[in-house]
Design an enzyme around this catalytic site. Sequence first.
Site, PDB file in Angstrom:
ATOM      1  CD  GLU A 143      14.668  -2.015  11.282  1.00  0.00           C
ATOM      2  OE1 GLU A 143      14.701  -3.260  11.421  1.00  0.00           O
ATOM      3  OE2 GLU A 143      14.474  -1.472  10.183  1.00  0.00           O
TER       4      GLU A 143
ATOM      5  CE  LYS B  85      -6.724  -1.227  -0.770  1.00  0.00           C
ATOM      6  NZ  LYS B  85      -6.537   0.177  -0.586  1.00  0.00           N
TER       7      LYS B  85
HETATM    8  P1  ADP Z   1      15.067  -7.802   6.333  1.00  0.00           P
HETATM    9  O1  ADP Z   1      14.184  -9.001   6.138  1.00  0.00           O
HETATM   10  O2  ADP Z   1      14.460  -6.526   5.865  1.00  0.00           O
HETATM   11  O3  ADP Z   1      16.460  -8.037   5.967  1.00  0.00           O
HETATM   12  P2  ADP Z   1      14.782  -8.135   9.154  1.00  0.00           P
HETATM   13  O4  ADP Z   1      15.420  -9.428   9.376  1.00  0.00           O
HETATM   14  O5  ADP Z   1      14.983  -7.072  10.133  1.00  0.00           O
HETATM   15  O6  ADP Z   1      15.248  -7.525   7.844  1.00  0.00           O
HETATM   16  O7  ADP Z   1      13.261  -8.422   8.889  1.00  0.00           O
HETATM   17  C1  ADP Z   1      12.294  -8.134   9.827  1.00  0.00           C
HETATM   18  C2  ADP Z   1      10.966  -8.562   9.292  1.00  0.00           C
HETATM   19  O8  ADP Z   1      10.915  -9.986   9.128  1.00  0.00           O
HETATM   20  C3  ADP Z   1       9.813  -8.250  10.192  1.00  0.00           C
HETATM   21  O9  ADP Z   1       9.410  -6.912  10.054  1.00  0.00           O
HETATM   22  C4  ADP Z   1       8.765  -9.231   9.696  1.00  0.00           C
HETATM   23  O10 ADP Z   1       8.124  -8.753   8.519  1.00  0.00           O
HETATM   24  C5  ADP Z   1       9.569 -10.423   9.312  1.00  0.00           C
HETATM   25  N1  ADP Z   1       9.541 -11.433  10.385  1.00  0.00           N
HETATM   26  C6  ADP Z   1      10.468 -11.662  11.305  1.00  0.00           C
HETATM   27  N2  ADP Z   1      10.100 -12.684  12.090  1.00  0.00           N
HETATM   28  C7  ADP Z   1       8.896 -13.107  11.669  1.00  0.00           C
HETATM   29  C8  ADP Z   1       7.984 -14.129  12.074  1.00  0.00           C
HETATM   30  N3  ADP Z   1       8.231 -14.962  13.071  1.00  0.00           N
HETATM   31  N4  ADP Z   1       6.821 -14.250  11.385  1.00  0.00           N
HETATM   32  C9  ADP Z   1       6.531 -13.431  10.360  1.00  0.00           C
HETATM   33  N5  ADP Z   1       7.355 -12.466   9.922  1.00  0.00           N
HETATM   34  C10 ADP Z   1       8.520 -12.300  10.567  1.00  0.00           C
END
Ligand code: ADP
Length: 577
Positions: free
Chosen positions: A359, A469
């Site tokens: 997004e 939690k």
């Molecule tokens: P999905 O994993 O749902 O296919 P995305 O690639 O858009 O889609 O995932 C985004 C999510 O990945 C973020 O909201 C976050 O939770 C996680 N994320 C991305 N980069 C990082 C990071 N450097 N450290 C921790 N979490 C991360």
Amino acid sequence: MTLRKHFIMEPFPLSYAPRQIHDIHHTEPGTMTMQKTPLLMSRILGRGAKLDPNEEVVTLLETGTHRQTLKTTWERATQVACALDEYGIKVGDRVASFMWNNYRHLELYQAIPSMGAVLHTLNIRLGPVDLEYIINHAEDRVIFIDEDLLPLLEPLIDKIPSVELLVVCRHGQNIETSFANTIDYEDLIRDQQKKYSWPEIDEHSPMGLCYTSGTTGKPKGVMYTHRSTYLHTITQAMTDSMSLSALDAVCGIVPMFHAMGWGLPFTASMLGCKQVMPHRFMDPAKLVALMVEEEVTISAGVPTIWQGVRAVLEANPKKYDITKLSRLTCGGSAPPVSMMRWYWDTHGIEMVQGWGMTETNPLGTLSRKVAKRSHLQLTEDQQFENIAKQGLLMPGLEIEIFDESWQPQPHDGESVGELLIRGPWICSEYFNDPQPDKFHDGWLVTGDVAKIDPEEYLIIADRSKDLIKSGGEWISSVDLENHIVALEGVTQAAVVAQPHPKWDERPVALVILVAGSNVTKEFILEHCASLFAKWQLPDDVIFVKEIPLTSTGKIDKKTIRAELASEHYKLPDLRAR
Ligand code: ADP
């Protein structure tokens, strides 16, 4: 479909004060002297080919290494545009790719946005149900497909009525399809011109479409616009971002079907970098060999990729000369600090952590080893404390953390809240899919739980659905995982919640050990106790051979929880009952 539906990245002007800018235009004509050139991808994608025509695009294929110049790539992209135009593809039409990272996919990245159509990158790892939904929802008219992936699409052939044409990218395997209307990629472009008059369209027009992986509910479409991706591309090239330059040889390992390959194909095309692509060869030893052979300077992938590459390098300390490699961009989930430290201490390679989402185009924040002048004075240990955080915000974006009643929380490094983000390349609605819960007052609700420290570093605690939690308090699964993975003898760890009648939920760790390691459950718990309070320690450690990964290579906690449930797993203190 109305055009309005396409304007789904934030249409903010560069300043967040549109009314004020408008007023200035009217009251002070002297301020109207700059050209209102729309920010269109066609303006920047052919730049590298013009400036350094003989630089290379290299793809590892089954038949050997395929090489072509940037000039040829742009010319072939132009031929793709001519062919699609002749076929009847119009501005705004969705043209899909079902492909690995290779030179033809790059040609589509250049051609389709530049001609005003929308490049819809289909995730090849999705199951047939999600794929069918996505193709129909996007109303793709054409699909470009690598021939070895044809069998994955075969079960859907009669269920995707909007698709009129399948363009098959052959690699000499002669795989057949029952789809009625197909053409070979090379036949499609063969007699086409190498010139195209790129349309002058509104900069808010759509150019790319990616669906989220659908870990909760149906996949949701994010429609990028020319403006959002143009600005993202320029920002990605900043020195304080990934320091990308024309001198780089870029190897994007993150799939081009995931969040537009993190924008790298666009930025590298604009700058004129050498581009190196692994196609379907994702085996870490092959990746290392490719990077060495092609003198790659920067690469990008999720943490599990870099864990695999590390294992290859550790097992063959003298075999590979990776001295040209200077930066590894890592995101998608939190990279363990121990791994970032290993790359730096052993090979002088900086791991650049990035946080983002489909997004967010996707770059939101980045963490560099030394990110501010004042950090030059820090010890290396202190620098690694910073690099472990998700990073500092890209210019033009805003982040805030909010409590349950939407009150912004202080940036004190202590307060935890739901992370919201806004700015010119942040999604403002999903494509033809109203999801009011995902947006609040002009902000995107990320689904991440985070802190922001006084230095403005973003620190992701967890995804809200993965937080554990216990007794009314939250335990971060990510923090536990990072600490466990830091142990010598451990390759991977995943911590998930398990239901508990008294505490609500309790953490359980799944751990993969290095072959021959004698690490025990007690040893892991003792190690965790050095950092975590007693109530935060996992109730159980389960040694496994494999941990399920999502379609984008992240730990798939939803599947782990489902598997534990189907095996009727019980926490140790509940077993006797
Ligand atoms: P999905 O994993 O749902 O296919 P995305 O690639 O858009 O889609 O995932 C985004 C999510 O990945 C973020 O909201 C976050 O939770 C996680 N994320 C991305 N980069 C990082 C990071 N450097 N450290 C921790 N979490 C991360």
